[in-house]
Design an enzyme around this catalytic site. Sequence first.
Site, PDB file in Angstrom:
ATOM      1  CG  ASP A  94      36.760-126.719  31.065  1.00 17.46           C
ATOM      2  OD1 ASP A  94      37.744-126.416  30.367  1.00 17.46           O
ATOM      3  OD2 ASP A  94      36.832-127.011  32.264  1.00 17.46           O
ATOM      4  CB  SER A  95      39.469-128.279  26.979  1.00 21.80           C
ATOM      5  OG  SER A  95      40.266-128.148  28.144  1.00 21.80           O
ATOM      6  CG  PHE A  98      38.800-128.291  36.738  1.00 24.79           C
ATOM      7  CD1 PHE A  98      39.638-127.507  37.519  1.00 24.79           C
ATOM      8  CD2 PHE A  98      37.797-129.014  37.366  1.00 24.79           C
ATOM      9  CE1 PHE A  98      39.467-127.425  38.896  1.00 24.79           C
ATOM     10  CE2 PHE A  98      37.621-128.941  38.739  1.00 24.79           C
ATOM     11  CZ  PHE A  98      38.466-128.143  39.503  1.00 24.79           C
ATOM     12  CD  GLN A 190      46.511-123.870  34.227  1.00 23.28           C
ATOM     13  OE1 GLN A 190      46.833-123.668  35.409  1.00 23.28           O
ATOM     14  NE2 GLN A 190      45.285-124.263  33.894  1.00 23.28           N
ATOM     15  N   GLY A 217      43.714-122.541  36.664  1.00 22.03           N
ATOM     16  CA  GLY A 217      44.575-122.924  37.766  1.00 22.03           C
ATOM     17  C   GLY A 217      44.437-122.093  39.020  1.00 22.03           C
ATOM     18  CG  ASP A 267      33.138-121.722  34.900  1.00 27.01           C
ATOM     19  OD1 ASP A 267      32.936-122.814  35.448  1.00 27.01           O
ATOM     20  OD2 ASP A 267      34.288-121.322  34.610  1.00 27.01           O
ATOM     21  CB  CYS A 305      15.790-111.481  44.870  1.00 26.04           C
ATOM     22  SG  CYS A 305      15.892-112.724  43.563  1.00 26.04           S
ATOM     23  CB  CYS A 307      14.191-115.240  41.626  1.00 28.13           C
ATOM     24  SG  CYS A 307      14.323-115.901  43.317  1.00 28.13           S
ATOM     25  CB  CYS A 310      12.672-113.684  46.308  1.00 28.36           C
ATOM     26  SG  CYS A 310      14.324-114.305  46.717  1.00 28.36           S
ATOM     27  CG  HIS A 336      17.646-116.780  45.573  1.00 25.36           C
ATOM     28  ND1 HIS A 336      17.179-115.480  45.503  1.00 25.36           N
ATOM     29  CD2 HIS A 336      18.743-116.741  46.397  1.00 25.36           C
ATOM     30  CE1 HIS A 336      17.952-114.694  46.244  1.00 25.36           C
ATOM     31  NE2 HIS A 336      18.894-115.436  46.797  1.00 25.36           N
TER      32      HIS A 336
END
Length: 370
Positions: A94-95, A98, A190, A217, A267, A305, A307, A310, A336
């Site tokens: 990311d730049s 945010f 935006q 945004g 993300d 699951c 993982c 679990c 998880h």
Amino acid sequence: MSSFFYQLVAEDTGTSARAGLFTTPHGVIETPVFMPVGTLGTVKGLFPDQLKAAGVQILLGNTYHLALRPGADVVEKLGGLHKFMDWDRPILTDSGGFQVFSLANLTRLTDEQVVFRSHIDGSVLELSPEKAVRIQEQLGADCIMCLDECPPHDVEFGRMREAVDRTTAWAARCRDAQLRDDQALFGIVQGGTNQKLRERSVEGLLPLDFPGYAVGGLSVGEAPEEMYKTLDYTVPGLPTDRPRYLMGVGTPRDLLESVSRGIDMFDCVMPTRNGRNAMAFTSDGPVKMRNAAHLEDDRPLDAECDCLACSRYSRGYLRHLFIAKEMLGPILLSLHNIAFYQRLMRELRVAILAGEVREFVSSRLARWDG
């Protein structure tokens, strides 16, 4: 940009969901895809091999935070972000845009740049579009973001229009400043929840011909229904032959709703942040692991699951870790939750390929809400 190519593989017949392949210098990403957040070059508490085992294809890092510590020069001297954090798959950075929103009380914004007062020690960081690109070129991520202005969703129309126009102007400056041809620079749309401003933003960015487009945004305080409505009139204006990235989103429901509207990439800190705070996402809805109901529960956290959390531990043990403030608890729940998000994206991709997205979304929401 020969290192990057987006191939549209399938489109769902009943929604706008789509499955694709996004080729980058560090591998091909199957979309839709969720990117765990590794702000400072690490997904908190987890090893890269654990992330790979969970199915993670691409990670996110942050320009602002890495520029403050250890510094872009340091990361560059140590071989770039991939080598620095021992991750040989794709990375997106990311730049810092945010942080214009999240650290508003520590920033001074002009048409030229944004000046941050470090949240760590009060030192000054000047971040212009050109410097944001330069830092990201030093970090060496596969996908990098234009510097943008992310205002609060409820600012008045004129102020939001200023942010849109500044974001467009900064996008052009970012494009002109880019020197490396092995990084895909994404433009960011935006405009808050205002249709005219979202359309104005898209119209300003399309002539710049970015290899990818992000929707920024959103998930900044508006109701989920407002976000979905905004996507309804924003996503159709974006190119079909480029990846579409919804920044900072979100809950499992948000992912289903947004993929159904044509988004490819996501993300969010939610899987790991919630995991560190004893909340797990499961096939039957969220589970709060500190609840006394789990004291003697020998069941796995999520029977669907596989993982580490679990497959090897009971709910009773996981609860014990949090009550005892043992660090293994946050680690296991973070792992998880990431595995849950990755599996959700894989299953959603299968539903897209089969043309069964509506049925898939309905069945998942029914279980989570039941």
